[in-house]
Design a protein around this motif. Structure first.
Motif, PDB file in Angstrom:
ATOM      1  N   VAL A  76      30.664  66.237 -38.014  1.00 25.62           N
ATOM      2  CA  VAL A  76      30.996  65.548 -36.759  1.00 25.62           C
ATOM      3  C   VAL A  76      29.901  64.550 -36.432  1.00 25.62           C
ATOM      4  CG1 VAL A  76      31.540  65.798 -34.313  1.00 25.62           C
ATOM      5  CG2 VAL A  76      32.198  67.604 -35.927  1.00 25.62           C
ATOM      6  N   ASP A  77      30.309  63.347 -36.085  1.00 30.18           N
ATOM      7  CA  ASP A  77      29.392  62.275 -35.699  1.00 30.18           C
ATOM      8  C   ASP A  77      29.758  61.861 -34.277  1.00 30.18           C
ATOM      9  OD1 ASP A  77      27.568  60.240 -35.626  1.00 30.18           O
ATOM     10  OD2 ASP A  77      28.389  59.126 -37.325  1.00 30.18           O
ATOM     11  N   ILE A  78      28.840  62.065 -33.333  1.00 28.21           N
ATOM     12  CA  ILE A  78      29.139  61.791 -31.922  1.00 28.21           C
ATOM     13  C   ILE A  78      28.024  60.964 -31.310  1.00 28.21           C
ATOM     14  CG2 ILE A  78      28.121  63.986 -31.181  1.00 28.21           C
ATOM     15  CD1 ILE A  78      30.264  64.061 -28.945  1.00 28.21           C
ATOM     16  N   PHE A 140      24.689  63.541 -36.086  1.00 25.77           N
ATOM     17  CA  PHE A 140      25.644  63.797 -37.160  1.00 25.77           C
ATOM     18  C   PHE A 140      25.111  64.967 -37.974  1.00 25.77           C
ATOM     19  CE2 PHE A 140      26.955  62.615 -41.653  1.00 25.77           C
ATOM     20  CZ  PHE A 140      28.240  63.110 -41.538  1.00 25.77           C
ATOM     21  N   ASN A 141      25.892  66.044 -38.067  1.00 23.76           N
ATOM     22  CA  ASN A 141      25.417  67.230 -38.782  1.00 23.76           C
ATOM     23  C   ASN A 141      25.620  67.078 -40.281  1.00 23.76           C
ATOM     24  OD1 ASN A 141      28.353  67.542 -38.280  1.00 23.76           O
ATOM     25  ND2 ASN A 141      28.096  69.512 -39.316  1.00 23.76           N
ATOM     26  N   ASP A 142      24.557  67.219 -41.014  1.00 25.69           N
ATOM     27  CA  ASP A 142      24.580  67.169 -42.469  1.00 25.69           C
ATOM     28  C   ASP A 142      23.209  67.629 -42.923  1.00 25.69           C
ATOM     29  OD1 ASP A 142      25.510  66.801 -45.014  1.00 25.69           O
ATOM     30  OD2 ASP A 142      26.023  64.692 -44.784  1.00 25.69           O
ATOM     31  N   GLU A 143      22.929  67.538 -44.188  1.00 28.16           N
ATOM     32  CA  GLU A 143      21.579  67.786 -44.681  1.00 28.16           C
ATOM     33  C   GLU A 143      21.150  66.537 -45.443  1.00 28.16           C
ATOM     34  OE1 GLU A 143      17.891  69.257 -45.614  1.00 28.16           O
ATOM     35  OE2 GLU A 143      19.270  69.716 -43.988  1.00 28.16           O
ATOM     36  N   PRO A 144      20.370  65.670 -44.832  1.00 25.78           N
ATOM     37  CA  PRO A 144      19.718  65.861 -43.531  1.00 25.78           C
ATOM     38  C   PRO A 144      20.651  65.536 -42.365  1.00 25.78           C
ATOM     39  CG  PRO A 144      19.164  63.708 -44.388  1.00 25.78           C
ATOM     40  CD  PRO A 144      19.990  64.375 -45.459  1.00 25.78           C
ATOM     41  N   ALA A 145      20.303  66.054 -41.201  1.00 25.80           N
ATOM     42  CA  ALA A 145      20.995  65.648 -39.980  1.00 25.80           C
ATOM     43  C   ALA A 145      20.526  64.246 -39.620  1.00 25.80           C
ATOM     44  CB  ALA A 145      20.671  66.613 -38.848  1.00 25.80           C
ATOM     45  N   THR A 146      21.449  63.422 -39.133  1.00 26.45           N
ATOM     46  CA  THR A 146      21.098  62.075 -38.689  1.00 26.45           C
ATOM     47  C   THR A 146      21.177  62.038 -37.174  1.00 26.45           C
ATOM     48  OG1 THR A 146      21.958  61.095 -40.723  1.00 26.45           O
ATOM     49  CG2 THR A 146      21.648  59.624 -38.836  1.00 26.45           C
ATOM     50  N   GLY A 155      23.107  47.215 -34.269  1.00 22.93           N
ATOM     51  CA  GLY A 155      22.395  48.125 -35.152  1.00 22.93           C
ATOM     52  C   GLY A 155      21.931  49.375 -34.419  1.00 22.93           C
ATOM     53  N   ILE A 156      21.491  50.380 -35.211  1.00 24.26           N
ATOM     54  CA  ILE A 156      21.018  51.619 -34.611  1.00 24.26           C
ATOM     55  C   ILE A 156      19.845  52.168 -35.425  1.00 24.26           C
ATOM     56  CG2 ILE A 156      22.723  52.994 -35.888  1.00 24.26           C
ATOM     57  CD1 ILE A 156      22.800  54.887 -33.428  1.00 24.26           C
ATOM     58  N   TYR A 157      18.829  52.615 -34.710  1.00 23.97           N
ATOM     59  CA  TYR A 157      17.678  53.281 -35.327  1.00 23.97           C
ATOM     60  C   TYR A 157      17.936  54.791 -35.283  1.00 23.97           C
ATOM     61  CZ  TYR A 157      15.218  48.834 -34.588  1.00 23.97           C
ATOM     62  OH  TYR A 157      14.837  47.521 -34.583  1.00 23.97           O
ATOM     63  N   SER A 158      17.630  55.465 -36.403  1.00 30.07           N
ATOM     64  CA  SER A 158      17.909  56.897 -36.480  1.00 30.07           C
ATOM     65  C   SER A 158      16.784  57.647 -37.182  1.00 30.07           C
ATOM     66  CB  SER A 158      19.220  57.153 -37.246  1.00 30.07           C
ATOM     67  OG  SER A 158      20.311  56.500 -36.630  1.00 30.07           O
ATOM     68  N   PHE A 159      16.780  58.966 -36.946  1.00 31.06           N
ATOM     69  CA  PHE A 159      15.912  59.885 -37.666  1.00 31.06           C
ATOM     70  C   PHE A 159      16.785  60.729 -38.591  1.00 31.06           C
ATOM     71  CE2 PHE A 159      13.985  59.601 -33.320  1.00 31.06           C
ATOM     72  CZ  PHE A 159      12.869  58.842 -33.670  1.00 31.06           C
ATOM     73  N   GLN A 160      16.465  60.761 -39.870  1.00 37.66           N
ATOM     74  CA  GLN A 160      17.113  61.699 -40.783  1.00 37.66           C
ATOM     75  C   GLN A 160      16.174  62.886 -40.929  1.00 37.66           C
ATOM     76  OE1 GLN A 160      18.893  60.432 -44.390  1.00 37.66           O
ATOM     77  NE2 GLN A 160      20.017  58.752 -43.450  1.00 37.66           N
ATOM     78  N   VAL A 161      16.620  64.043 -40.436  1.00 42.04           N
ATOM     79  CA  VAL A 161      15.756  65.221 -40.317  1.00 42.04           C
ATOM     80  C   VAL A 161      16.205  66.302 -41.300  1.00 42.04           C
ATOM     81  CG1 VAL A 161      14.849  66.948 -38.738  1.00 42.04           C
ATOM     82  CG2 VAL A 161      15.423  64.673 -37.873  1.00 42.04           C
ATOM     83  N   PHE A 162      15.313  66.660 -42.215  1.00 48.03           N
ATOM     84  CA  PHE A 162      15.586  67.692 -43.218  1.00 48.03           C
ATOM     85  C   PHE A 162      15.114  69.055 -42.720  1.00 48.03           C
ATOM     86  CE2 PHE A 162      15.596  63.791 -45.573  1.00 48.03           C
ATOM     87  CZ  PHE A 162      16.411  63.988 -46.673  1.00 48.03           C
ATOM     88  N   ASP A 163      15.853  70.097 -43.080  1.00 49.54           N
ATOM     89  CA  ASP A 163      15.406  71.458 -42.785  1.00 49.54           C
ATOM     90  C   ASP A 163      14.323  71.902 -43.759  1.00 49.54           C
ATOM     91  OD1 ASP A 163      16.830  72.139 -40.495  1.00 49.54           O
ATOM     92  OD2 ASP A 163      18.622  72.634 -41.639  1.00 49.54           O
ATOM     93  N   LYS A 164      14.473  71.463 -45.019  1.00 50.21           N
ATOM     94  CA  LYS A 164      13.500  71.819 -46.056  1.00 50.21           C
ATOM     95  C   LYS A 164      12.903  70.554 -46.643  1.00 50.21           C
ATOM     96  CE  LYS A 164      16.089  75.992 -47.330  1.00 50.21           C
ATOM     97  NZ  LYS A 164      16.801  76.701 -48.427  1.00 50.21           N
TER      98      LYS A 164
END
Length: 226
Positions: A76-78, A140-146, A155-164
């Protein structure tokens, strides 16, 4: 008397037409220039890092809450703009629609998607509040989450966050698209997603820093480890 009224009427009409022309041109100029980010703030690599550091706890809290409410097997991307949902996409789709994308003028559609996801108004408000606390606008839930930080024009600035910690092969993949991604450390990638119009990459100075090995080491010491 009629002549005076006629002159007054024509004068008023001319003023009205001039006002329409002026404000119409102003709106058109604003519309075409805003997508280029002329009136929006742009963010540097360092500003993104500082914002992540300042809100790291809240960003991870929003990420974990979002993961807890998303149905298994769904992505899901919200995105929010204040209290309003401006984008909602679900993969795979919920009801065989081509794509579950929120239309700005279709509140019933978004309500039906939220219901199908098993969400309530309370859970949506809680998610919005957690994103606000993280100083972010989308997720947006994924691995990594965005996790979307801020928009600039289209445009959009984002953080891609990894669990590991990411593997070296993943870092190499990001480096191939160094225009769009900056590897901050082994659990965080900074992203700039350009729109249909306007800049498509991070600023050149940030990309130059991105290619520096010293920068990578320095960034890793700036960001807190989790």
């Amino acid at each position: 008397m009629k002549n005076k009224l006629g002159i007054l009427y024509r004068t008023v009409m001319i003023l009205v037409v001039l006002a329409i022309i002026y404000f119409g041109i102003h709106r058109i100029v604003s519309y075409f220039f805003d997508p280029f980010g002329a009136n929006d703030k742009t963010y540097s690599r360092q500003e993104l890092i500082e914002n992540f550091n300042a809100k790291q706890k809240e960003i991870y809290a929003a990420k974990h809450y979002f993961e807890s409410i998303v149905l298994k097997g769904k992505k899901v991307d919200i995105e929010f703009d204040g209290d309003r949902i401006t984008r909602l996409e679900v993969y795979p789709t919920i009801d065989n629609a081509h794509q579950d994308r929120y239309a700005i003028d279709d509140s019933r559609r978004i309500d039906s998607i939220i219901t199908a996801l098993g969400w309530t108004k309370a859970s949506v408000n809680k998610l919005r509040q957690k994103l606000e606390e993280a100083n972010c606008i989308s997720i947006f839930n994924d691995e990594p989450a965005t996790i979307g930080f801020k928009r600039s024009g289209m445009g959009i600035y984002s953080f891609q966050v990894f669990d590991k910690p990411m593997a070296d092969s993943t870092k190499i993949k990001y480096s191939r698209d160094s225009c769009l991604f900056i590897v901050a450390n082994n659990r965080l990638v900074l992203e700039y997603g350009g729109g249909a119009i306007g800049p498509q990459c991070f600023p050149r100075k940030d990309l130059q820093n991105n290619n520096s090995h010293d920068h990578t080491r320095n960034t890793q010491t700036i960001l807190g480890a989790r």
